[in-house]
Write an enzyme that holds these catalytic residues in place. Structure first.
Site: not given
Ligand SMILES: Cc1cc2nc3c(=O)[nH]c(=O)nc-3n(C[C@H](O)[C@H](O)[C@H](O)COP(=O)(O)OP(=O)(O)OC[C@H]3O[C@@H](n4cnc5c(N)ncnc54)[C@H](O)[C@@H]3O)c2cc1C
Length: 463
Positions: A17-19, A21, A180, A319, A331
């Protein structure tokens, strides 16, 4: 922890994942004596909280989605690999990913899984065809195309009924994203598009925000929810609560009221922001770890150190993790990933994984913008709204946006949009609107061909 490594090889960390986390976990390992491979489906990091501004023409996709490879250019111990992770093998300690038919198997000594979540349609996946979610850049661009396309079609409509349908925008889900989006669609129609058409007045657009819950912004409490609701209503957004969507089609949606009666809203453009389903990788991990389970949203119920049972080298963050009291917010992902990286670094120096201190979440609060100059915020017991919350929201989002160029351009775009009426990203292409469904068809076709090849091979093998 480094038991799998041989002396000549550095400890291998794979991050999925490049989100928030994945990226923050990788960056936290910058000075560690490890080799990090970050595998993600997309070539970019994504700042999801600003997706709605891409959808409504304020920002371009590049400003909120910088290329991961370029972000990590100077981090010599990290490499980026694009691929869809299809399998994690906890026994063999490998991650299998695919890019356009090419398979890559990456071994790991430690694993951080930050694969996030997708939109959930609560078992009604067929709704996605007509009501796209808001999780990716593709989603935001498609929505921009649909919003602007609806106004264009309305300009050409030959009946009032058709015009009304095309100028009705429904946002399903009154959480922060829904609030929003609804606010920005209303401002786009009222301010940016005002006077730009000859046959329609965009200010006649009807924006409806609906939710099955009885309140707007439920996680932020009654007071802030009501504040946001009143502000939206003042802007002309219709709020419909206790309203469950029971059907969606090309021309509208059907809503079921609390008393069971159904009614239809004719609308061309609808967007779904009502629920999340964790990545299927969570289920895979739980199935391989005796005693680890997933919750109803598919999130992994992790141990206090964010690992899966029996695998102290496999962390699940963001998430995709289920930890009481930790919301599905940026966060939660950042702090979880940083914690995981810290344990890995610590144990390279010989520390015992059994002696880890549990993960502790530090709640920095939450915010949502409602319109220009208006947001609601909750920091600890402090709840406030209005301009101060809005300025705090802008500052915080700028701080976490990756790249100084992106920050600068974003500030300029905000000035132009919020002090004036202009939006710099008002282009919409056919690809944006139709590509998702076309790709689905191509993939279905490819899967059918694959099945056919497989069946022929099986028939030939059995004579
Ligand atoms: C529209 C929107 C608005 C938001 N607004 C807020 C806000 O105002 N404040 C706040 O704190 N939070 C907000 N959030 C929530 C926040 O963005 C998430 O909690 C956060 O991005 C979670 O981070 P993560 O790294 O767990 O997942 P993500 O950021 O979703 O990253 C997941 C990563 O995993 C990769 N991935 C998934 N499955 C695979 C796979 N099978 N193979 C390879 N790669 C994969 C994806 O490509 C992505 O790079 C919002 C979310 C959304 C959708």
């Amino acid at each position: 922890m480094s038991k799998q490594s041989v002396d000549t090889q550095r400890h291998r960390v794979v991050v999925i994942g490049s989100g928030f986390g994945g990226l923050f976990g990788t960056k936290a390992l910058k000075r560690a004596d490890v080799d990090v491979t970050l595998i993600a489906k997309t070539t970019h990091h994504l700042f999801q909280p600003l997706l709605y501004q891409v959808a409504t023409g304020i920002l371009s996709s590049g400003e909120i989605a910088p290329a991961t490879r370029i972000i990590l250019r100077k981090q010599k111990n990290a490499k980026a690999l694009v691929g869809d992770v299809t399998a994690i093998d906890l026994t063999a300690q490998t991650v299998t990913s695919h890019l356009l038919g090419q398979q890559t198997v990456t071994p790991f000594d430690s694993l951080i899984v930050a694969a996030g979540a997708q939109q959930s349609y609560f078992g009604n996946d067929q709704f996605a065809r007509y009501a796209p979610g808001m999780k990716t850049i593709d989603d935001a661009l498609e929505l921009r195309g649909r919003i602007l396309g609806s106004f264009e079609q309305a300009e050409l409509a030959t009946s009032q009924e058709e015009r009304d349908r095309l100028m009705t925008f429904v946002v399903v889900g009154a959480g922060p994203t829904g609030v929003e989006l609804a606010g920005q669609i209303a401002e786009l129609a009222d301010r940016t598009l005002e006077g730009a058409f000859r046959n329609i007045d965009p200010r006649d657009a009807r924006v409806i925000l609906l939710d099955a819950a009885p309140a707007v912004l439920p996680p932020m409490g009654e007071k802030l929810g009501l504040k946001a609701q009143r502000r939206l209503e003042k802007m002309g957004v219709e709020i419909q609560l206790n309203a469950m969507v029971s059907d969606v089609d090309a021309d509208g949606i059907v809503v079921k009221e609390k008393d069971g009666t159904e009614r239809r809203i004719e609308c061309a453009c609808k967007v779904w922001s009502a629920g999340v389903q964790a990545s299927a990788l969570g289920k895979q991990l739980a199935e391989q770890s005796d005693g680890t389970e997933i919750d109803r949203a598919g999130r992994v119920i992790v141990e206090p150190d964010l690992t899966v049972k029996g695998h102290p080298n496999v962390f699940v963050v963001g998430d995709l993790m289920s930890v009481p009291g930790v919301p599905g917010m940026a966060q939660g992902a950042i702090q979880g990933a940083t914690y995981a990286a810290k344990q890995i670094k610590h144990e390279l120096g010989g520390a015992d994984p059994a002696a880890r201190k549990p993960f502790k979440y530090f709640d920095k609060g939450s915010m949502a913008t409602v319109s220009r100059f208006n947001a609601v915020a909750q920091v600890g017991k402090l709840e406030f709204g209005g301009v101060i919350a809005w300025v705090a929201w802008l500052a915080l989002h700028l701080y976490y946006l990756v790249g100084s160029r992106n920050r600068l351009i974003t500030v300029i775009s905000w000035f132009v949009t919020f002090l004036g009426r202009g939006r710099g990203q008002m282009a919409a292409t056919e690809q944006q609107v139709f590509a998702r469904l076309a790709i689905e068809q191509v993939e279905a076709h490819r899967a059918a061909e694959e099945r056919e090849r497989h069946e022929i091979a099986e028939r030939q093998a059995t004579g």
